[in-house]
Design an enzyme around this catalytic site. Structure first.
Site, short mmCIF file in Angstrom:
data_model
loop_
_atom_site.label_atom_id
_atom_site.label_comp_id
_atom_site.label_asym_id
_atom_site.label_seq_id
_atom_site.Cartn_x
_atom_site.Cartn_y
_atom_site.Cartn_z
N SER A 192 0.84 -1.19 0.00
CA SER A 192 0.00 0.00 0.00
C SER A 192 0.88 1.25 0.00
CB SER A 192 -0.97 -0.04 1.19
OG SER A 192 -2.01 0.88 1.03
N ASP A 231 -9.95 -4.07 -5.10
CA ASP A 231 -9.35 -3.18 -4.11
C ASP A 231 -10.01 -1.80 -4.19
OD1 ASP A 231 -7.70 -1.73 -2.41
OD2 ASP A 231 -5.86 -2.62 -3.18
N HIS A 252 -7.94 -5.17 -1.09
CA HIS A 252 -6.69 -4.58 -0.62
C HIS A 252 -5.86 -5.56 0.21
CE1 HIS A 252 -4.17 -1.08 -0.12
NE2 HIS A 252 -4.16 -1.22 1.19
#
Length: 690
Positions: A541, A626, A661
């Protein structure tokens, strides 16, 4: 784009056709050749992602045996049939358990004693049937213990469906509520529930009130947040006296409260939002206790009467300190628990409200992680907390706040004869380019000495004030037992060294995060822990942004890189307020509508700074669903790297076509994903046959 060019022989890297699209931003007329990848309705987009997946599978086929070996090792260390330490709430003991061969948890309780018959509340394995992905969101028992509110997501998009289960009949109420977020609070009437809805950008922005057994169409809208930079959450004080509505941006907070005994009443405000002022509220008797950064960079603790909570009535209990970060507090009927961070490490102390006596909770290791456990009861003298370190498995303690005695309730069992004395952890300090000392947590197997031949895996995050946890991982033993040294760079952008540590890694100081990480890598090489051709790095991320930035700056420093769901197209994404988090991100990275911030962000954005040079071996991951980092960011980055890079090093994109995610759900599929990544690292470091 010609599909035949995409679905080519899988041993040849897929080539994404360039379709130049001109973007006009701040007078900067630039072309994004891969902007078309945002259009998932275009069948060529999933075709391209599948072609990349096929190429990745082909190029890692030689590691399949290693992947299986690693997976089996990881699974063999896990006690598959296990249960959590039960916690007590009123006359019930709640816990979850797992069963061998089942991917998800089973949530249970017993009434009166731990010897009572078990009552299964919900079995996630049953709820997950027929779905490739499953994640539980809300799990909230009503005050009378008769109704369970729970929500679930079956795509990875973080859009949850809320349900209500009658625990007397184990029948579901007829109503379900879609597109909710994972925050919820019960009124003390056991009939009223407060929940949050999400907008088109997945932002929780509405608070609604639901009456059990009625149609959601009749739910009452309590509040709607119009400002895109704020997210809305709902919760409850530990005392269960008040329901709290929290409106939060990255740097500003506003809290409203409602008497939980009168859920039909009106919410009242604690203190109106003031840009840059954050505060968190809990309740004790006649006062709210508030942790705030109002004129206190490292936060302070104040209390204020419930009847007059606004700022002019705030009374300081713990003042601001330059060398101590106040992380938060926990309130019990007779005790105040204070969580702090000093010298980079977490600390805790307990104050007795009646006597004023204070005790410290100390920890023995040079680097570790500590957090509060499940403590639903207000009238108790027992604090449950979790402790772990790089060599100590997750440990659950009950701490008697009267006697200062702690009892180990459970330490996660690592099967296969794990012996923590066979591993060593240290707390090191690198020096950044501006002279700042950067902490590094490091762990390795005993017998490994400083040697430039050591393989080493370095990770970091450095954003949002999130401190990287120095916690135990049984799966990490797969690397440690093969001689890999593991290190965490506690770089600026987190809060390890105080709030200023965070401030020095955001906005126009963001590049400190990247240069700090590079300095940690250079330190580990200079000190003889490893060499650049034995150094792998990983981050996810915002940590994936870190990976992209440092390999643009110093590609020569690293041998292999794993970038999980990397946030790499910084400028374009943050300018697009239709995407989740984008407007809120302005308070972390800066508003790119301002030319100063735009130019600075563009100067480090990984996608914008790919050039014709040699890059390390790269494994990039994405999740099709995501909602935080859209799949097209890693896909575009991969395509541009293929176009520009001047080397024959491995470049792989692996997209999970049914997750979001956090990757695969369920413990077995999650282990397979991790085994794949570890096999890539070991293979690239020359340990593929180990």
């Amino acid at each position: 784009m010609n599909k035949d060019n995409v679905l080519q022989t899988i041993v040849t890297p897929p080539i994404a056709e360039q379709q130049p699209e001109v973007l006009e931003l701040h007078g900067d007329r630039r072309t994004d050749k891969y902007f078309w990848m945002r259009d998932l309705d275009n069948p060529e987009v999933p075709a391209y992602l599948e072609a990349e997946n096929a190429y990745t599978a082909a190029m890692t086929k030689h590691t399949e045996a290693l992947q299986t070996q690693i997976y089996n090792e990881m699974l063999a260390r896990i006690k598959e049939t296990d249960l959590s330490v039960p916690f007590r709430k009123d006359e019930y003991y709640y816990y979850s358990r797992t069963e061998e061969g089942k991917a998800y948890s089973i949530h249970c309780r017993k009434k009166g004693s731990l010897d009572a018959p078990e009552e299964v509340l919900i079995d996630e394995n049953e709820l997950a049937q027929g779905h490739d992905f499953f994640e539980l969101g809300v799990f909230d028992i009503s005050p009378n213990h008769q109704i369970l509110a729970y929500s679930f997501d079956t795509s990875g998009s973080e859009q949850y469906t809320l349900c209500f289960l009658d625990l007397n009949t184990h029948q579901l109420y007829p109503e379900t509520i879609a597109e909710t977020y994972f925050s919820f609070a019960w009124g003390n009437d056991n009939q009223t529930g407060f929940y949050t809805k999400i907008d088109d950008a997945n932002r929780p922005y509405q608070l609604l009130k639901h009456t059990l057994g009625t149609s959601p169409e009749k739910d009452v809208l309590i509040y709607e947040e119009k400002d895109d930079i704020y997210h809305l959450y709902v919760g409850k004080t530990r005392s269960e006296s008040y329901i709290l509505m929290l409106l939060q941006s990255s740097i500003t907070t506003e809290v409203h409260y409602l008497d939980a005994n009168h859920p039909q009443g009106e919410f009242q405000i604690v203190h109106p939002r003031t840009t840059g002022v954050e505060y968190d509220v809990d309740h004790h008797r006649d006062h709210f206790y508030i942790v705030t950064n109002e004129k206190a960079t490292n936060f302070k603790l104040v209390k204020t009467p419930v009847t007059k909570p606004s700022q002019e009535n705030w009374q300081t209990i713990i003042p601001h300190r330059e060398d101590v970060l106040l992380l938060g507090i926990s309130l019990f009927a007779n005790h105040l628990v204070i969580y702090e961070r000093t010298g980079g490490l977490q600390t805790a102390r307990v104050q007795n409200f009646s006597t004023g006596e204070e005790n410290n909770i100390s920890f023995p290791e040079p680097t570790y992680e500590f957090d509060e456990g499940n403590n639903p009861e207000f009238n108790t003298n027992v604090l449950r907390f979790h402790y772990t370190s790089l060599i100590t498995p997750q440990s659950v303690f009950d701490y008697n706040m009267e006697t200062n005695q702690r009892e180990l309730k459970k330490q996660t069992e690592v099967l296969g004869g794990y012996d923590k004395t066979q591993y060593q952890s240290q707390w090191l300090m690198a020096t950044a380019t501006d002279g700042t000392k950067i902490p590094i947590s490091i762990v390795y197997k005993q017998g490994i000495n400083k040697d430039s031949k050591n393989p080493l895996l370095l990770t970091g995050y450095g954003a949002y004030g999130s401190s990287y946890p120095a916690s135990f991982s049984s799966t990490r033993l797969t690397l440690l037992d093969r001689g890999v040294v593991f290190a965490i760079a506690h770089i600026r952008g987190g809060e390890e060294m105080g709030r200023e540590w965070y401030e020095q890694g955001k906005f126009l100081h963001k590049k400190n995060t990247f240069t700090d990480f590079i300095a940690c890598a250079e330190y580990l090489i200079a000190e003889g822990w490893t060499a650049s051709d034995r150094l792998a790095i990983t981050g996810g991320s915002a940590g994936g942004l870190l990976m992209g930035a440092v390999i643009n700056m110093r590609p020569d420093l690293f041998k292999a890189v794993v970038a999980n769901v990397p946030f790499v197209d910084v400028v374009t994404t943050i300018l697009d307020t239709s995407l989740p988090l984008s407007a809120m991100e302005w308070e972390e990275w800066g508003n790119p509508n301002d030319t100063v911030y735009y130019d600075y962000m563009k100067s480090y954005s990984p996608y914008d700074n790919v050039t014709a040079k040699e890059y390390p071996d790269l494994l990039i991951t994405a999740g099709l669903n995501d909602s935080r980092v859209k799949y097209w960011e890693p896909a575009k980055w991969t395509a541009k790297l293929r176009e520009m890079k001047a080397d024959n090093h491995l470049l792989l994109l692996k997209t999970n076509m049914g997750a979001g995610h956090s990757g695969a759900s369920g413990r077995y599929e999650s282990l397979r994903e991790l085994a794949f990544e570890d096999a890539f690292i070991l293979d690239r470091l020359g340990l593929g046959n180990s």
